[in-house]
Motif scaffolding. Structure first.
Motif, short mmCIF file in Angstrom:
data_model
loop_
_atom_site.label_atom_id
_atom_site.label_comp_id
_atom_site.label_asym_id
_atom_site.label_seq_id
_atom_site.Cartn_x
_atom_site.Cartn_y
_atom_site.Cartn_z
N VAL A 162 1.13 10.50 1.28
CA VAL A 162 0.96 9.09 1.62
C VAL A 162 -0.14 8.47 0.78
CG1 VAL A 162 0.28 7.49 3.45
CG2 VAL A 162 1.82 9.38 3.97
N GLN A 163 -1.24 9.22 0.61
CA GLN A 163 -2.36 8.72 -0.17
C GLN A 163 -1.97 8.54 -1.63
OE1 GLN A 163 -5.34 7.75 1.02
NE2 GLN A 163 -5.83 7.05 -1.05
N GLU A 164 -1.19 9.45 -2.16
CA GLU A 164 -0.75 9.35 -3.56
C GLU A 164 0.11 8.10 -3.77
OE1 GLU A 164 1.18 13.00 -4.42
OE2 GLU A 164 -0.70 14.14 -4.65
N LYS A 165 1.00 7.83 -2.81
CA LYS A 165 1.81 6.62 -2.92
C LYS A 165 0.94 5.38 -2.85
CE LYS A 165 6.02 8.64 -0.95
NZ LYS A 165 7.01 8.58 0.17
N ARG A 166 -0.06 5.42 -1.98
CA ARG A 166 -0.99 4.30 -1.88
C ARG A 166 -1.76 4.11 -3.17
NH1 ARG A 166 -4.90 5.00 2.96
NH2 ARG A 166 -2.88 4.89 4.03
N ASN A 167 -2.18 5.22 -3.77
CA ASN A 167 -2.91 5.14 -5.04
C ASN A 167 -2.05 4.56 -6.15
OD1 ASN A 167 -5.13 6.28 -3.80
ND2 ASN A 167 -4.70 8.36 -4.50
N GLU A 168 -0.78 4.95 -6.17
CA GLU A 168 0.14 4.40 -7.17
C GLU A 168 0.27 2.89 -7.01
OE1 GLU A 168 3.81 6.44 -6.79
OE2 GLU A 168 3.04 8.36 -7.55
N ARG A 169 0.39 2.44 -5.77
CA ARG A 169 0.52 1.00 -5.52
C ARG A 169 -0.76 0.27 -5.92
NH1 ARG A 169 -0.44 -2.76 -1.50
NH2 ARG A 169 1.14 -4.40 -1.32
N GLU A 170 -1.91 0.85 -5.60
CA GLU A 170 -3.17 0.22 -5.97
C GLU A 170 -3.33 0.18 -7.49
OE1 GLU A 170 -6.15 2.44 -3.94
OE2 GLU A 170 -5.77 1.50 -1.99
N ALA A 171 -2.88 1.24 -8.16
CA ALA A 171 -2.95 1.26 -9.63
C ALA A 171 -2.07 0.17 -10.23
CB ALA A 171 -2.53 2.63 -10.15
N LEU A 172 -0.88 -0.03 -9.63
CA LEU A 172 0.02 -1.08 -10.10
C LEU A 172 -0.60 -2.45 -9.90
CD1 LEU A 172 2.77 -1.98 -11.19
CD2 LEU A 172 3.65 -1.89 -8.83
N LEU A 173 -1.19 -2.67 -8.73
CA LEU A 173 -1.85 -3.94 -8.46
C LEU A 173 -3.03 -4.16 -9.40
CD1 LEU A 173 -1.83 -3.92 -4.55
CD2 LEU A 173 -0.35 -5.24 -6.07
#
Length: 268
Positions: free
Chosen positions: A210-221
């Motif tokens: 879950v954290q990795e997916k969140r990190n990916e989204r934050e990186a995209l933003l």
């Protein structure tokens, strides 16, 4: 300094063990960054500190913009000011720059507010970690436990010696015990505490995904924000170029008028 002490202690223990070779030497380690990321109290306090940091950065930027405005105003009016007024304006700008730098150091310097409050934020969690490590070390008969994120020279460690999850589990249990006052809550806590390390590891793995997916989204933003900032910076640069050109043309007109007046005075 702490890392050097750990290295020295570690090497001393290893050499002593190698010399005697009479008992096995059991080592464990923790990942302090991982523990901090998963302690709710730390995350809440960290968010509050981040909010303060944003305010401080905003204040720094406002001071910088005010100084830049003073510089631009001086350049626009330089041709109409006396030498004494120009020097006075320049001294004021230099003073404001010095004040802004002092403020920035006060907030973000090595001994600034950010570093002080960061240490104050981490210290209670460190105390809990040390207590949990001591308990777990005694239960697992570990001879030494150290932090893999510290400056201790560790270049490899087998995952089986990582007790971070056990430490985190111990910290969360202590926090939950203080907060729970109902029978249902105590029963749920007991069920959680009865989980095996393997079950905890599975849950931790799911949380990690879950954290990795969140990190990916934050990186995209963050990348999108970087692109917007880049476009904004390019427009700002273009605007400044236009402003400089306008000031240059204005100065040429002033010089031309002065030259015409000078010729008239010469003729008269």
């Amino acid at each position: 300094m702490k890392g050097k002490i750990l290295i020295f202690t570690f090497l001393t223990a290893i050499f002593g063990w190698s010399a005697t070779a009479q008992k096995s030497f059991r080592v464990g380690y923790v990942d302090m960054e991982y523990i901090l990321e998963n302690v709710p109290q730390y995350q809440q306090a960290s968010s509050q500190l981040d909010a303060k940091v944003q305010e401080w950065r905003k204040e720094v930027e406002e001071k910088k913009r005010a100084i830049e405005d003073m510089k631009n105003q001086l350049e626009n009016e330089r041709a109409l000011l006396t030498k004494e007024l120009i020097e006075e304006r320049e001294e004021e700008i230099a003073y404001q720059e010095e004040q802004a730098l002092d403020y920035q150091q006060k907030r973000f310097g090595p001994n600034g507010d950010y570093m002080i409050q960061k240490k104050q934020l981490i210290r209670p969690i460190q105390d809990q970690v040390f207590t949990a490590v001591q308990e777990i070390s005694e239960n697992r008969n570990l001879d030494m436990v150290f932090d893999r994120t510290a400056n201790n020279g560790m270049i490899y460690a087998d995952r089986q010696y990582d007790i971070s999850d056990q430490v985190l589990r111990s910290i969360n249990r202590a926090a939950n015990r203080r907060q729970i006052d109902s029978r249902e809550g105590r029963q749920a806590l007991e069920a959680e505490e009865n989980r095996t390390v393997e079950q905890d590891a599975k849950i931790a793995e799911e949380n990690q995904e879950v954290q990795e997916k969140r990190n990916e989204r934050e990186a995209l933003l963050a990348e999108r924000q970087r692109q917007r900032d880049s476009i904004k910076a390019a427009k700002q640069k273009e605007l400044e170029a236009r402003r400089a050109k306008i000031i240059e043309e204005r100065q040429r007109r002033i010089d031309s008028i002065r030259a015409i007046r000078a010729r008239k005075d010469t003729i008269n």
